[in-house]
Design a protein around this motif. Structure first.
Motif, PDB file in Angstrom:
ATOM      1  N   ILE A   1      13.295 -25.011  18.468  1.00 44.81           N
ATOM      2  CA  ILE A   1      13.607 -24.028  19.512  1.00 44.81           C
ATOM      3  C   ILE A   1      12.922 -22.686  19.274  1.00 44.81           C
ATOM      4  N   LEU A   2      12.176 -22.568  18.186  1.00 44.54           N
ATOM      5  CA  LEU A   2      11.378 -21.365  17.964  1.00 44.54           C
ATOM      6  C   LEU A   2      10.278 -21.261  19.019  1.00 44.54           C
ATOM      7  N   PRO A   3       9.781 -20.068  19.284  1.00 47.06           N
ATOM      8  CA  PRO A   3       8.648 -19.949  20.203  1.00 47.06           C
ATOM      9  C   PRO A   3       7.512 -20.886  19.795  1.00 47.06           C
ATOM     10  N   GLY A   4       7.040 -21.671  20.755  1.00 46.15           N
ATOM     11  CA  GLY A   4       6.013 -22.669  20.487  1.00 46.15           C
ATOM     12  C   GLY A   4       6.556 -24.026  20.129  1.00 46.15           C
ATOM     13  N   GLY A   5       7.862 -24.130  19.867  1.00 50.20           N
ATOM     14  CA  GLY A   5       8.470 -25.402  19.507  1.00 50.20           C
ATOM     15  C   GLY A   5       8.707 -26.285  20.715  1.00 50.20           C
ATOM     16  N   GLU A   6       8.910 -27.576  20.459  1.00 51.12           N
ATOM     17  CA  GLU A   6       9.028 -28.533  21.558  1.00 51.12           C
ATOM     18  C   GLU A   6      10.279 -28.319  22.403  1.00 51.12           C
ATOM     19  N   ASN A   7      11.293 -27.678  21.853  1.00 51.77           N
ATOM     20  CA  ASN A   7      12.530 -27.429  22.611  1.00 51.77           C
ATOM     21  C   ASN A   7      12.741 -25.946  22.924  1.00 51.77           C
ATOM     22  N   HIS A   8      11.676 -25.171  22.841  1.00 49.55           N
ATOM     23  CA  HIS A   8      11.817 -23.732  23.081  1.00 49.55           C
ATOM     24  C   HIS A   8      12.243 -23.443  24.524  1.00 49.55           C
ATOM     25  N   GLU A   9      11.663 -24.136  25.485  1.00 43.77           N
ATOM     26  CA  GLU A   9      12.036 -23.908  26.885  1.00 43.77           C
ATOM     27  C   GLU A   9      13.487 -24.297  27.128  1.00 43.77           C
ATOM     28  N   TYR A  10      13.933 -25.355  26.471  1.00 42.80           N
ATOM     29  CA  TYR A  10      15.335 -25.769  26.540  1.00 42.80           C
ATOM     30  C   TYR A  10      16.231 -24.638  26.042  1.00 42.80           C
ATOM     31  N   TYR A  11      15.857 -24.037  24.922  1.00 46.77           N
ATOM     32  CA  TYR A  11      16.653 -22.943  24.371  1.00 46.77           C
ATOM     33  C   TYR A  11      16.661 -21.742  25.307  1.00 46.77           C
ATOM     34  N   LYS A  12      15.540 -21.438  25.906  1.00 50.60           N
ATOM     35  CA  LYS A  12      15.492 -20.331  26.857  1.00 50.60           C
ATOM     36  C   LYS A  12      16.452 -20.581  28.025  1.00 50.60           C
TER      37      LYS A  12
ATOM     38  N   PHE B   1      13.861 -13.042  18.766  1.00 53.62           N
ATOM     39  CA  PHE B   1      13.471 -13.548  20.086  1.00 53.62           C
ATOM     40  C   PHE B   1      14.682 -13.584  21.014  1.00 53.62           C
ATOM     41  N   SER B   2      15.819 -14.056  20.523  1.00 49.25           N
ATOM     42  CA  SER B   2      17.015 -14.201  21.359  1.00 49.25           C
ATOM     43  C   SER B   2      17.453 -12.854  21.912  1.00 49.25           C
ATOM     44  N   VAL B   3      17.477 -11.843  21.051  1.00 46.80           N
ATOM     45  CA  VAL B   3      17.854 -10.502  21.494  1.00 46.80           C
ATOM     46  C   VAL B   3      16.855  -9.987  22.526  1.00 46.80           C
ATOM     47  N   GLN B   4      15.578 -10.116  22.231  1.00 48.33           N
ATOM     48  CA  GLN B   4      14.548  -9.606  23.139  1.00 48.33           C
ATOM     49  C   GLN B   4      14.590 -10.313  24.485  1.00 48.33           C
ATOM     50  N   TYR B   5      14.841 -11.619  24.470  1.00 43.52           N
ATOM     51  CA  TYR B   5      14.872 -12.366  25.729  1.00 43.52           C
ATOM     52  C   TYR B   5      16.065 -11.941  26.579  1.00 43.52           C
ATOM     53  N   LEU B   6      17.223 -11.813  25.942  1.00 41.47           N
ATOM     54  CA  LEU B   6      18.413 -11.397  26.689  1.00 41.47           C
ATOM     55  C   LEU B   6      18.294  -9.945  27.154  1.00 41.47           C
ATOM     56  N   ARG B   7      17.836  -9.077  26.281  1.00 40.49           N
ATOM     57  CA  ARG B   7      17.816  -7.642  26.573  1.00 40.49           C
ATOM     58  C   ARG B   7      16.633  -7.228  27.447  1.00 40.49           C
ATOM     59  N   ASP B   8      15.432  -7.694  27.087  1.00 42.50           N
ATOM     60  CA  ASP B   8      14.208  -7.168  27.687  1.00 42.50           C
ATOM     61  C   ASP B   8      13.694  -7.996  28.861  1.00 42.50           C
ATOM     62  N   ILE B   9      13.931  -9.304  28.821  1.00 39.05           N
ATOM     63  CA  ILE B   9      13.441 -10.179  29.893  1.00 39.05           C
ATOM     64  C   ILE B   9      14.531 -10.435  30.925  1.00 39.05           C
TER      65      ILE B   9
END
Length: 413
Positions: free
Chosen positions: A183-194, A248-256
């Motif tokens: 689920i890290l950026p670039g990982g196969e389940n990253h979009e799932y995590y997003k 990444f999790s903080v930035q995605y929730l806060r900034d995106i």
């Protein structure tokens, strides 16, 4: 049925002590950079400066107030909370929370979980069990906010390959080795995590109190990461991988996703013995509002040695929170009592637990008991052998339940 033993807790202790804190010595501060340490030299956080120490400088006014008021309260008191307090009861005796049945007041903090909300089977339809749980959890959080309580959400996120388990004991070796990395950026389940983070954001933006304001809440993802029982544990990712995902999790929730009503809590289990160990996976002051710890083991009938060990670890996070101008918390704890099998410890609440939290001038903003079940409890209902001990704990000088909370969602003038 409510056979309540309800000594009301009207102590008026919080308001008086907060006035004393606010009138105490303060100091001006120079411009701060990330991770700038602030010594405990009489520094008192001022309301207008709260956002300088928060993850989200664009947080809603109510969220800023929650941070400030928790930090201020922690200097003299701690809030008592419980997970699922409105819906899980000993002996299934529904109605008021078990803490209210016993003391006359709800806990000051309500614990909830994104587990069912982010489940793969939540299809958003009214007949769906997981969606029904989502609505119930949101309703509870709104009720708590309307009562002036604090909300804290855990996240027992299921692993991304099958979406079934969060305990490694129920996972394959492949899942254990790859779930976190995937689920890290670039990982196969990253979009799932997003997508899961997007669901968290959707819920965060949908919880609105009776005052028309978004409900602030503490978000505590990837807790107890220093153990191996969850797939985000230390054996399944490096410190840098953990830090990268947290950031990444903080930035995605806060900034995106522009979520502005969250405080972020960092919460290992109790396996550390120094600030260096505690901070091994710490993502940085720009990504954490609350320095927490879960601790059951030290309080699991370990006597005074366990009390001392628990307090030593709370001293570590308290000192770090003072240095970094964050909030320290005992984010999960409890002693699980199953009458006839695992019986109460004499004076567990009023002496052992209270002293573990308060000895050596620790500054802990809140603590949270885990939830009660039909056969097992962390907080006693009325008429049990340790009910009087819990009432004594609730009446201690530093404990705060809902009925004596100061205003948490407004900054002082």
């Amino acid at each position: 049925m409510n056979n309540q033993n309800e000594p009301m807790l009207g102590k008026s202790k919080v308001s008086l002590m907060l006035v004393i804190v606010l009138l105490s010595v303060s100091c001006s501060k120079d411009e701060l950079t990330e991770d700038t340490p602030i010594p405990d030299n009489g520094f008192v956080l001022q309301p207008q400066d709260a956002t300088l120490y928060m993850v989200n400088p664009n947080a809603t006014a109510e969220t800023v107030a929650l941070f400030y008021n928790l930090k201020t309260l922690s200097r003299t008191h701690f809030i008592v909370g419980q997970h699922n307090a409105f819906h899980d009861f000993y002996n299934n005796m529904a109605g008021d929370s078990d803490i209210k049945k016993t003391t006359g007041s709800d806990p000051g903090l309500l614990g909830s979980d994104f587990l069912f909300i982010t489940d793969d089977l939540n299809d958003g339809t009214s007949s769906n069990w997981f969606y029904q749980q989502e609505q119930r959890i949101k309703s509870d959080a709104i009720e708590a906010y309307n009562k002036g309580m604090v909300n804290a959400f855990s996240w027992h996120l299921r692993e991304p390959y099958e979406g079934v388990s969060f305990y490694t004991s129920e996972m394959t070796d492949f899942q254990k080795s790859n779930a976190f990395i995937s689920i890290l950026p670039g990982g196969e389940n990253h979009e799932y995590y997003k997508q899961k983070l997007e669901k968290v954001a959707e819920v965060a933006k949908s919880m609105v109190g009776a005052d028309g304001k978004l409900v602030p809440f503490i978000f505590r993802p990837f807790h107890e990461f220093d153990g191996d029982w969850f797939w985000w544990g230390k054996s399944y990712c490096t410190p840098q991988q953990f830090i990268s995902l947290w950031q990444f999790s903080v930035q995605y929730l806060r900034d995106i996703l522009n979520v502005n009503n969250i405080l972020f809590a960092f919460s290992p289990d109790n396996s550390f013995d120094s600030s260096i160990e505690y901070l091994e996976r710490y993502p940085g002051d720009s990504y954490v509002d609350i320095l927490g710890m879960d601790n059951y083991g030290d309080l699991n009938n370990q006597g005074q040695t366990g009390v001392n060990n628990a307090n030593k670890k709370l001293q570590i996070i308290s000192n770090l929170a003072i240095e970094k101008v964050k909030i320290a918390a005992l984010t999960e704890t409890g002693y699980f009592i199953t009458p006839g099998t695992n019986n109460p410890i004499p004076n567990f609440y009023s002496i052992n637990l209270y002293n573990a939290i308060t000895a050596n001038n620790t500054e802990i903003g809140y603590m949270m008991f885990w939830y009660n079940t039909e056969t097992t409890y962390c907080t006693p209902a009325p008429g049990l052998p340790d009910t009087a001990d819990f009432i004594a704990f609730a009446n201690k000088p530093k404990t705060v339940l809902q009925n004596e909370l100061p205003t948490m969602y407004t900054l002082p003038n």
